[in-house]
Structure formats: C-alpha cells, structure tokens
Write a protein that holds these residues in place. Structure first.
Motif, PDB file in Angstrom:
ATOM      1  N   TYR A 100       0.651  -1.234  -0.052  1.00 17.10           N
ATOM      2  CA  TYR A 100      -0.184   0.034  -0.096  1.00 17.10           C
ATOM      3  C   TYR A 100       0.954   1.122   0.148  1.00 17.10           C
ATOM      4  O   TYR A 100       0.392   2.305  -0.240  1.00 17.10           O
ATOM      5  CB  TYR A 100      -0.873   0.074   1.295  1.00 17.10           C
ATOM      6  CG  TYR A 100      -2.055  -0.977   1.009  1.00 17.10           C
ATOM      7  CD1 TYR A 100      -2.574  -1.551  -0.201  1.00 17.10           C
ATOM      8  CD2 TYR A 100      -2.691  -1.898   2.278  1.00 17.10           C
ATOM      9  CE1 TYR A 100      -3.478  -2.541  -0.198  1.00 17.10           C
ATOM     10  CE2 TYR A 100      -3.597  -2.718   2.110  1.00 17.10           C
ATOM     11  CZ  TYR A 100      -4.098  -3.062   0.686  1.00 17.10           C
ATOM     12  OH  TYR A 100      -4.750  -4.056   0.798  1.00 17.10           O
ATOM     13  N   ALA A 314      -2.928  -3.486   7.862  1.00 21.93           N
ATOM     14  CA  ALA A 314      -2.334  -2.239   7.176  1.00 21.93           C
ATOM     15  C   ALA A 314      -0.842  -2.322   7.287  1.00 21.93           C
ATOM     16  O   ALA A 314      -0.249  -2.052   6.428  1.00 21.93           O
ATOM     17  CB  ALA A 314      -3.083  -1.110   7.383  1.00 21.93           C
ATOM     18  N   ALA A 319       1.351  -0.245   4.457  1.00 22.03           N
ATOM     19  CA  ALA A 319       0.811   0.870   4.453  1.00 22.03           C
ATOM     20  C   ALA A 319       1.624   2.092   4.804  1.00 22.03           C
ATOM     21  O   ALA A 319       2.276   1.802   6.076  1.00 22.03           O
ATOM     22  CB  ALA A 319      -0.733   0.834   4.987  1.00 22.03           C
ATOM     23  N   THR A 372      -4.514   9.109   2.415  1.00 21.25           N
ATOM     24  CA  THR A 372      -4.570   7.419   2.189  1.00 21.25           C
ATOM     25  C   THR A 372      -5.726   7.155   1.294  1.00 21.25           C
ATOM     26  O   THR A 372      -6.742   7.373   1.340  1.00 21.25           O
ATOM     27  CB  THR A 372      -5.107   7.027   3.619  1.00 21.25           C
ATOM     28  OG1 THR A 372      -4.341   7.529   4.627  1.00 21.25           O
ATOM     29  CG2 THR A 372      -5.381   5.637   3.796  1.00 21.25           C
ATOM     30  N   VAL A 376      -7.040   1.043   1.040  1.00 21.73           N
ATOM     31  CA  VAL A 376      -6.306   0.533   2.005  1.00 21.73           C
ATOM     32  C   VAL A 376      -7.399   0.547   3.331  1.00 21.73           C
ATOM     33  O   VAL A 376      -7.119  -0.573   4.137  1.00 21.73           O
ATOM     34  CB  VAL A 376      -5.416   1.719   2.353  1.00 21.73           C
ATOM     35  CG1 VAL A 376      -4.623   1.175   3.641  1.00 21.73           C
ATOM     36  CG2 VAL A 376      -4.222   1.676   1.225  1.00 21.73           C
TER      37      VAL A 376
END
Length: 462
Positions: A100, A314, A319, A372, A376
C-alpha cells in the motif's frame, strides 16, 4: 431507462494534420501502462486502472485512446485520426502483492497529473513513478512479518479464543509467513504455498491440543490461520471487475481465488487425516469438533481487537504510517456495524454485506487530504470479518466424509466473502456522488473547485 446510443460511445474524431508526435504518444502510453500495472498488481480493480489510464492520456492531450485489460495483460492504443497510424503497446502484470505504500505514492502521482490545470510533465511523472517503484519500504520487512503474526492473534481473539489461542495463532502465523516467503523466492506456485501454510497451522494446533498444552479448541487457531491466508486474495477486485464490465478479468480472479482456496482445503484435510493416522483417533477428534462462532459483540475488548486487527493488517501490507490510525478506525467501524446488525437479527451474510457497505461509504467520504487511498481502509476493515471459522467447518466436514454438507458450508463461506466485497462496491456507488454533493455544499467552494471536480469525474477508488 434509455440505453446509450452508438454516438455516445464513439471516440471523438481526430482529423487534419494536428496529430500528436510519436515521441509524446509513446512516452504517455508507457507512463499510463506502468501506472495501470502498479494499480492492478496492488489489488485495484480493472475499472480503476482503465479509467486512470484514459484520464492520464486525456490530461496529456491524447483524447482518443482505448484500453483493454484481460487479467494479467494491459493493451493501450492511441488513435490519431486519418493522418497518422495508431500506436499500440502492451504490458503484462507479472506479480500480485499487497504494497500500500506503492499504491499511495502512485495515487499521489495520478493526482498531480489528472487533478491539476497543468499536469506534471511526462518526464517528471515517469521519474517519480520509477523512484516510487524502486524505493525501499517505509519499515523493515520483519516488521511486516511481526504485524501479520499479531494480526492472526487479534483475529483468533475475535473468533472466540483466549489469550493462549491468540499467542499460538501469532507464533504459527509467523512460521507460515517465513515459510511462504522461502517458497515464494523459489518460484513455488500459490496453490502449494496455501497448502503448506494450512498444513502448518492445522498440524501444530491439533498436536498441541492432543498433548494437553492447548486447553481451548484448536479450531480457533486454525481458523485464524485461514483468515490470514485468505487475506491475500483480491475478493474486492474480483467483485468490482464483475460489476463494472470486465468479466474476463473477473473470471481470471475467480480462478485465482478458487485455486488458492483449494490449496487451503488440501492442506487442512490432509493434515487432519495425517494427525488421525499417526496420533490416533483421539487426536483426530480435536479437529472434528468445531464450536459455533461467537455472536458479534460490542464489548470494548472486541472493538479494540478489531481495531488492532485492522491496523496490524495495514502495517503488514506496508501501508504508510499516517494511514495506520485510519486503518484501526476502519476495523472497529466494520466490526461495530457487523455486531449491531447481528444483534438486531440480520443474517450473517446480510450483516457482513451491510457492514462492508457502511465501511465503503465512510472510506469514500473521508477527505482526500488525509493522503490514504480508500482501498487501504476498506481492505483493512473487512479482513477481520473473513469467514475463517466457517471455511474450516466445511473443510473438516469434507475430511470426515460429509461431502454434501461440507460443500454447502464452503459455499456459504465463499458467499460470505463475496458479500463483503459486494458491500464495499455498494458503498462506493453511494459514496462517490454523495462526496461530490458534500463538496458543493461546503462553504467557500469556488468555481475553480467545481471545474476541478467536473474535470476529475468519477474517483479512482477500488
């Protein structure tokens, strides 16, 4: 409703000598193809990549482009009227991953191209894309492995296991992660990776239960491991492709999901048979007893575990740091919605679909300034809801001879997973026009902002 006419779907005609130069066309097509490749590889749907590539070409003055996506192949053609021949190029998506950080950085590049009056020069955008793809992860790989292991522990707790079960699920998942990486570096297909992972968690949990080390049912440990192994499958992209008019790509994703799930089935069933043969029927009995799943609860500890599961997933998918609190919020939101709907009497499948729809709607309405991508938050939120316990119940029924009952149970688990993905798509369909309406009603919105919204069109989300 009236169907669109042929005229509505035709590309605009480009006539006369004012056609784009070969060098510009090739640079733009290469940039668009590479961005689409990254999006598909990181889990986005084919419609997202298709719309993004068309918008990039249009931003650089190429309004007459066609894009065709067939699972792992992307073809893009730029038509240049009757004064020059068309230019066609193609790329293959050779990998699938959950990264991510790359997805977020590429989303920033897309915004710099599409959502501005003057797009970033092609050379600069290509350089930024190359740097984003080659850059190191924001944290070491072992941090992602530890996060994935702790994610399994949080899921085991949500499924009804105690602290010992959560600790064992954490350790078993760490072993699975290390073995899967070792197999992946040697080119072992996903089917065998899933099979080995399912075998590791099944053998370890049932053996420990037989020795008396594990007092709780080993099923919770195995189910948590199955959730972790299912979390790598692109269920959201599958449903989105089927809904948005990419049936060939959706069919390819279906085959991918079925093969990976078959690997889990083989690993679990063979392990149950092996445990019963070596350790005796008493050990096999531990795997046969599947307790009912706990009713979803709004207990603060459950909400905390769901938030931790979302954040840890995540984190395991690399992420960015700034998205971790939002991922935790997504996990808690999805679990709370699922629990509320379950308490009012909605069925499991309906509750899962509506909870995912609520999460998709929330993700769409969050400001883009947070940096973001909604994908995600959506994946981090719905992953703790994956039907690991139901899937294992079906596997065990097949292992002990109840073929018809096991097939129905597995079908229910797959329906549950698809309901999650379909609910996310519903949330997107409702959220994107609502997002534009909210922006128009906000005080201080200028004509330039409205023009930017009109130029942006439909958001590139899932």
């Amino acid at each position: 409703m009236d169907a669109p006419t042929v005229r509505d779907n035709l590309l605009p005609a480009v006539t006369g000598p004012q056609v784009a130069e070969d060098a510009l066309v090739l640079r733009v097509l290469d940039l668009a193809l590479r961005i689409g490749e990254v999006q598909l590889a990181t889990g986005a749907g084919a419609a997202v990549a298709h719309d993004t590539m068309i918008e990039i070409a249009r931003a650089y003055g190429l309004p007459t482009c066609d894009v065709d996506i067939a699972f792992s192949t992307i073809t893009m053609c730029c038509h240049r009227g009757n004064e020059a021949g068309p230019v066609t190029t193609m790329r293959n998506v050779r990998y699938r991953t959950q990264d991510y950080t790359r997805l977020t950085e590429v989303d920033d590049i897309i915004t710099a191209i599409v959502d501005r009056e003057e797009p970033t020069p092609v050379e600069e955008a290509t350089t930024r894309l190359g740097n984003a793809v080659r850059a190191n992860h924001p944290y070491p790989r072992f941090v992602a492995g530890i996060a994935r292991s702790l994610f399994a522990g949080a899921v085991a707790f949500l499924l009804g296991g105690g602290w010992v079960v959560a600790a064992l699920a954490t350790v078993a998942t760490g072993v699975i992660w290390a073995v899967a990486r070792w197999l992946g570096r040697r080119g072992v297909p996903m089917f065998f990776q899933q099979m080995v992972g399912a075998a590791i968690v099944t053998l370890s949990a049932t053996s420990l239960a037989w020795t008396g080390t594990l007092d709780d049912s080993p099923v919770f440990v195995i189910a948590a491991g199955i959730v972790v192994l299912l979390s790598g499958l692109s269920l959201v992209g599958l449903v989105q492709d089927a809904i948005s008019g990419f049936p060939l790509t959706a069919a390819g994703r279906v085959v991918e999901v079925v093969i990976a799930s078959a690997g889990l089935l083989v690993g679990v069933v063979v392990s149950i048979k092996l445990v019963g043969t070596i350790l005796g029927t008493d050990a096999g009995a531990y795997a046969a007893v599947v307790p009912p799943g706990p009713l979803p609860s709004l207990h603060p500890l459950s909400l905390f575990a769901a938030a931790a599961a979302g954040m840890l997933f995540a984190l395991s998918a690399y992420a960015p740091w700034r998205s971790l609190p939002l991922a935790a919020l997504a996990g808690a939101t999805a679990w709370a919605a699922y629990a509320i709907l379950g308490l009012v009497g909605a069925g499991e499948v309906v509750a899962a679909a509506l909870a995912a729809a609520a999460l998709g709607l929330v993700a769409m309405l969050l400001p883009r300034a947070l940096g973001t991508p909604p994908l995600v938050l959506v994946i981090a939120g719905i992953t703790p809801l994956l039907p690991g316990l139901t899937m294992y119940r079906g596997f065990s029924q097949l292992a002990y001879g109840s073929v018809a009952q096991g097939a129905v149970t597995i079908l229910l688990a797959l329906t549950f997973g698809l309901a999650l993905a379909a609910g996310v798509s519903v949330g997107e369909q409702i959220g994107w026009p609502l997002q534009r309406l909210v922006r128009r009603l906000l005080p201080g919105v200028t004509a330039e902002d409205r023009a930017r919204d009109a130029r942006r069109g439909r958001p590139r989300v899932f």
